[in-house]
Design an enzyme around this catalytic site. Structure first.
Site, PDB file in Angstrom:
ATOM      1  N   HIS A  94     -26.665 -15.623 -28.489  1.00 11.39           N
ATOM      2  CA  HIS A  94     -27.740 -14.862 -27.665  1.00 11.39           C
ATOM      3  C   HIS A  94     -27.354 -15.000 -26.190  1.00 11.39           C
ATOM      4  CE1 HIS A  94     -31.377 -14.938 -30.475  1.00 11.39           C
ATOM      5  NE2 HIS A  94     -30.402 -14.405 -30.893  1.00 11.39           N
ATOM      6  N   TYR A 108     -40.522 -16.340 -24.448  1.00 12.84           N
ATOM      7  CA  TYR A 108     -41.399 -17.389 -24.025  1.00 12.84           C
ATOM      8  C   TYR A 108     -42.387 -16.592 -23.359  1.00 12.84           C
ATOM      9  CZ  TYR A 108     -37.906 -21.066 -24.892  1.00 12.84           C
ATOM     10  OH  TYR A 108     -36.636 -21.742 -25.259  1.00 12.84           O
ATOM     11  N   PRO A 132     -40.574 -29.595 -26.691  1.00  9.87           N
ATOM     12  CA  PRO A 132     -39.568 -28.515 -27.292  1.00  9.87           C
ATOM     13  C   PRO A 132     -39.397 -27.340 -26.339  1.00  9.87           C
ATOM     14  CG  PRO A 132     -41.699 -28.645 -28.680  1.00  9.87           C
ATOM     15  CD  PRO A 132     -41.672 -29.483 -27.557  1.00  9.87           C
ATOM     16  N   LYS A 177     -34.296 -28.951 -26.023  1.00 11.55           N
ATOM     17  CA  LYS A 177     -33.493 -29.841 -25.480  1.00 11.55           C
ATOM     18  C   LYS A 177     -33.232 -31.003 -26.653  1.00 11.55           C
ATOM     19  CE  LYS A 177     -31.885 -27.906 -21.906  1.00 11.55           C
ATOM     20  NZ  LYS A 177     -31.002 -27.091 -22.602  1.00 11.55           N
ATOM     21  N   TYR A 187     -30.619 -24.327 -19.318  1.00 11.99           N
ATOM     22  CA  TYR A 187     -30.853 -23.779 -20.836  1.00 11.99           C
ATOM     23  C   TYR A 187     -29.699 -23.847 -21.432  1.00 11.99           C
ATOM     24  CZ  TYR A 187     -33.562 -21.452 -24.397  1.00 11.99           C
ATOM     25  OH  TYR A 187     -33.918 -21.061 -25.628  1.00 11.99           O
TER      26      TYR A 187
HETATM   27  P1  RFL Z   1     -34.222 -37.410 -36.362  1.00 11.87           P
HETATM   28  O1  RFL Z   1     -33.928 -36.049 -36.869  1.00 11.87           O
HETATM   29  O2  RFL Z   1     -35.701 -37.742 -36.266  1.00 11.87           O
HETATM   30  O3  RFL Z   1     -33.603 -38.250 -37.367  1.00 11.87           O
HETATM   31  C1  RFL Z   1     -33.950 -39.809 -37.735  1.00 11.87           C
HETATM   32  C2  RFL Z   1     -33.739 -40.302 -39.017  1.00 11.87           C
HETATM   33  O4  RFL Z   1     -33.861 -41.354 -39.312  1.00 11.87           O
HETATM   34  C3  RFL Z   1     -34.596 -41.647 -40.420  1.00 11.87           C
HETATM   35  N1  RFL Z   1     -35.141 -43.150 -40.311  1.00 11.87           N
HETATM   36  C4  RFL Z   1     -34.877 -44.137 -41.009  1.00 11.87           C
HETATM   37  N2  RFL Z   1     -33.603 -44.139 -41.976  1.00 11.87           N
HETATM   38  C5  RFL Z   1     -33.478 -45.676 -42.334  1.00 11.87           C
HETATM   39  N3  RFL Z   1     -34.333 -46.634 -42.166  1.00 11.87           N
HETATM   40  C6  RFL Z   1     -35.431 -46.288 -41.358  1.00 11.87           C
HETATM   41  N4  RFL Z   1     -36.285 -47.416 -41.006  1.00 11.87           N
HETATM   42  C7  RFL Z   1     -35.560 -45.211 -40.650  1.00 11.87           C
HETATM   43  N5  RFL Z   1     -36.692 -44.646 -39.641  1.00 11.87           N
HETATM   44  C8  RFL Z   1     -36.180 -43.495 -39.927  1.00 11.87           C
HETATM   45  C9  RFL Z   1     -35.405 -40.455 -40.736  1.00 11.87           C
HETATM   46  O5  RFL Z   1     -35.696 -40.535 -41.986  1.00 11.87           O
HETATM   47  C10 RFL Z   1     -34.526 -39.432 -40.081  1.00 11.87           C
HETATM   48  O6  RFL Z   1     -33.880 -38.909 -40.968  1.00 11.87           O
HETATM   49  O7  RFL Z   1     -33.619 -37.987 -34.968  1.00 11.87           O
HETATM   50  P2  RFL Z   1     -32.278 -37.502 -34.342  1.00 11.87           P
HETATM   51  O8  RFL Z   1     -31.090 -37.549 -35.382  1.00 11.87           O
HETATM   52  O9  RFL Z   1     -32.318 -38.249 -33.096  1.00 11.87           O
HETATM   53  O10 RFL Z   1     -32.414 -35.940 -33.983  1.00 11.87           O
HETATM   54  C11 RFL Z   1     -33.179 -35.371 -32.981  1.00 11.87           C
HETATM   55  C12 RFL Z   1     -33.818 -34.182 -33.246  1.00 11.87           C
HETATM   56  O11 RFL Z   1     -34.143 -33.886 -34.840  1.00 11.87           O
HETATM   57  C13 RFL Z   1     -34.820 -33.663 -32.396  1.00 11.87           C
HETATM   58  O12 RFL Z   1     -34.613 -33.805 -31.100  1.00 11.87           O
HETATM   59  C14 RFL Z   1     -34.960 -32.059 -32.401  1.00 11.87           C
HETATM   60  O13 RFL Z   1     -35.409 -31.621 -33.588  1.00 11.87           O
HETATM   61  C15 RFL Z   1     -36.173 -31.701 -31.267  1.00 11.87           C
HETATM   62  N6  RFL Z   1     -36.518 -30.424 -31.408  1.00 11.87           N
HETATM   63  C16 RFL Z   1     -35.668 -29.215 -30.871  1.00 11.87           C
HETATM   64  N7  RFL Z   1     -34.467 -29.724 -30.316  1.00 11.87           N
HETATM   65  C17 RFL Z   1     -33.498 -28.772 -29.671  1.00 11.87           C
HETATM   66  O14 RFL Z   1     -32.514 -29.096 -29.247  1.00 11.87           O
HETATM   67  N8  RFL Z   1     -33.826 -27.418 -29.839  1.00 11.87           N
HETATM   68  C18 RFL Z   1     -34.959 -26.903 -30.257  1.00 11.87           C
HETATM   69  O15 RFL Z   1     -34.888 -25.592 -30.454  1.00 11.87           O
HETATM   70  C19 RFL Z   1     -35.820 -27.753 -30.788  1.00 11.87           C
HETATM   71  N9  RFL Z   1     -36.975 -27.344 -31.506  1.00 11.87           N
HETATM   72  C20 RFL Z   1     -37.617 -29.709 -32.088  1.00 11.87           C
HETATM   73  C21 RFL Z   1     -37.899 -28.305 -32.101  1.00 11.87           C
HETATM   74  C22 RFL Z   1     -38.492 -30.621 -32.923  1.00 11.87           C
HETATM   75  C23 RFL Z   1     -39.413 -30.066 -33.466  1.00 11.87           C
HETATM   76  N10 RFL Z   1     -40.310 -30.929 -34.149  1.00 11.87           N
HETATM   77  C24 RFL Z   1     -40.957 -30.779 -35.337  1.00 11.87           C
HETATM   78  C25 RFL Z   1     -40.325 -32.462 -33.754  1.00 11.87           C
HETATM   79  C26 RFL Z   1     -38.859 -27.867 -32.640  1.00 11.87           C
HETATM   80  C27 RFL Z   1     -39.872 -28.724 -33.224  1.00 11.87           C
HETATM   81  C28 RFL Z   1     -40.928 -28.214 -33.994  1.00 11.87           C
HETATM   82  C1  PHB Z   2     -36.763 -22.808 -32.149  1.00 12.02           C
HETATM   83  O1  PHB Z   2     -36.406 -21.715 -32.566  1.00 12.02           O
HETATM   84  O2  PHB Z   2     -37.286 -23.519 -33.254  1.00 12.02           O
HETATM   85  C2  PHB Z   2     -37.199 -23.249 -30.682  1.00 12.02           C
HETATM   86  C3  PHB Z   2     -36.684 -22.276 -29.886  1.00 12.02           C
HETATM   87  C4  PHB Z   2     -36.838 -22.316 -28.475  1.00 12.02           C
HETATM   88  C5  PHB Z   2     -37.353 -23.553 -28.097  1.00 12.02           C
HETATM   89  C6  PHB Z   2     -37.838 -24.467 -29.137  1.00 12.02           C
HETATM   90  C7  PHB Z   2     -37.806 -24.263 -30.622  1.00 12.02           C
HETATM   91  O3  PHB Z   2     -37.607 -23.970 -26.793  1.00 12.02           O
END
Ligand code: RFL
Ligand code: PHB
Length: 390
Positions: free
Chosen positions: A72, A200, A291, A295, A383
């Site tokens: 994009h 957004y 979110p 980031k 961004y």
């Molecule tokens: P994770 O992915 O939470 O992974 C941590 C792992 O550790 C395991 N764990 C253990 N394992 C062994 N022993 C233990 N005691 C443990 N305790 C925990 C867990 O099972 C898991 O597998 O952390 P990590 O690797 O730091 O990654 C971070 C990302 O997952 C997170 O920042 C993003 O998903 C956030 N996020 C977004 N980030 C973006 O850059 N762009 C996005 O568009 C974006 N959209 C989002 C998001 C997060 C969302 N949610 C659900 C929180 C949208 C949503 C809805």
């Molecule tokens: C997503 O596609 O899940 C998404 C996109 C943009 C955001 C957050 C989540 O700012």
């Protein structure tokens, strides 16, 4: 059992760290409490900054992202039924890639296993010990038994609810926390995205976001209460609320079968420092962003880049410079992303406590942004992503 780097957690942070360390000739073992099937199916982030896209490509795990990722060059900010497009490409010369986090997790697991990497699933870490000595060890449970992993370095990649951060004595860390008075109700739907770019929308009834995962799968979010009861949200109600908040002349929101629904509360959180002796925290274990700026995953990848550089220098030549400044280096970027995510969140959401005056100021800020190339460029630069190492 002994390894050079013991990694807690097989999310994007832990897996990418294990992969990059392997390319640098450094051994690691990844311990993950969940099953492989579970982590490979967990739907989360979708927007990759350009520097993260490049890191995945340069390290040889970008093949499927290049084939399936959606490139994009802009995003739309929608308010008052009108779009203001932030032309990322024109303003920064760069863009973003929309590619699911769970596919990155799958790609990294495949690459590690193909290279003979050691990832232990359903292995739950229960203690991190002797972190202030040069012989730390991890205690974990697997198959009903307790095991010990000795290592030179422990990488806490276990997310916000993991154990690594809390292992640091309270007196040796400081937390910065902000909870927002709302959450996001997110859906995944089997319908072609109604817009070619991420939208957004700021609306009187609350924020809405239209995103996508593929040409036939849409990802959408609605601002809701932090403890919103999903049972109150039928598919029809979700689609009708989305169409109100995303309304624009000439725009029709296509609905379709919803395959997943969830509510995510929103918070900003940072722990300082991100190091304690031989323990290094990465990703969500150290910081959470709302979110709105997309980031979270990108910050996790930046921490990994900083730690890989530090460990490569240390294991090769005993040089501790980068290791000693790990936390300071990461936090520079973390706080810039915190600021950006807080600002995007404040700009676009409806705050119940806002007075009519504050609401007008919020609208004026959007208006000022739309009228200024300088302000739009500042948004676009953040961004598409700051350099991984600042
Ligand atoms: P994770 O992915 O939470 O992974 C941590 C792992 O550790 C395991 N764990 C253990 N394992 C062994 N022993 C233990 N005691 C443990 N305790 C925990 C867990 O099972 C898991 O597998 O952390 P990590 O690797 O730091 O990654 C971070 C990302 O997952 C997170 O920042 C993003 O998903 C956030 N996020 C977004 N980030 C973006 O850059 N762009 C996005 O568009 C974006 N959209 C989002 C998001 C997060 C969302 N949610 C659900 C929180 C949208 C949503 C809805
Ligand atoms: C997503 O596609 O899940 C998404 C996109 C943009 C955001 C957050 C989540 O700012």
């Amino acid at each position: 059992m002994r390894t050079q780097v013991g990694i807690v957690g097989a999310g994007p942070a832990g897996l990418l760290l294990s992969h990059l360390l392997h390319l640098a000739g450094i051994e690691s073992v990844v311990l993950e409490s969940r099953s492989r099937a579970y982590v490979e199916a967990r739907i989360r982030a979708g927007v990759l900054e350009q520097p993260v896209e490049q890191l995945l490509n340069d390290s040889g795990v970008g093949e499927r992202m290049r084939a399936e990722g959606l490139r994009h060059e802009g995003i739309a900010l929608r308010t008052g039924g009108r779009d203001h497009r932030i032309d990322l490409a024109a303003l920064t010369g760069r863009g973003i890639v929309v590619y699911s986090q769970h596919k990155i997790v799958q790609d990294l697991i495949a690459a590690r296993l193909a290279a003979g990497g050691d990832i232990r699933f359903e292995a739950t870490c229960i203690g991190l010990h002797d972190l202030r000595t040069d012989a730390p060890f991890i205690v974990y449970e697997q198959d009903g038994r307790t095991h010990r992993l000795d290592c030179a370095i422990v990488a806490g990649c276990d997310g916000f609810h993991g154990i690594a951060r809390d292992t640091i004595p309270a007196a040796a860390r400081q937390s910065f926390d902000r909870e927002y008075p709302f959450g996001w109700l997110g859906i995944l739907a089997d319908v072609a995205p109604s817009s070619p770019e991420v939208v957004y929308a700021s609306h009187d009834r609350g924020f809405a976001l239209l995103s996508m995962r593929s040409p036939s799968v849409s990802r959408l979010y609605l601002q809701c209460a932090p403890d919103e009861d999903l049972a109150q949200w039928s598919d029809d109600r979700i689609w009708s609320e989305l169409s109100v908040r995303l309304a624009r002349d000439g725009f029709a929101l296509q609905d379709g079968p919803i395959s997943q629904k969830g509510v995510t509360p929103m918070r900003s959180f940072v722990v300082e420092p991100m190091q304690y002796g031989r323990l290094f925290l990465l990703g969500d274990a150290a910081h959470i962003v709302p979110p709105t700026g997309a980031k979270g995953l990108n910050l996790a990848a930046a921490d990994v880049a900083v730690l890989t550089r530090a460990l490569t220098a240390w294991f090769r030549s005993g040089d501790t410079n980068y290791l000693d400044t790990y936390s300071e280096t990461c936090l520079r970027r973390v706080w810039k992303a915190q600021r950006f995510s807080w600002w995007m969140t404040s700009l676009l959401h409806r705050f119940a406590e806002h007075s009519p005056f504050e609401r007008r100021v919020q609208q004026a800020e959007l208006d000022a942004l739309f009228g200024s190339v300088a302000a739009s460029t500042a948004l676009a630069e953040n961004y598409v992503g700051l350099p991984l190492i600042l």
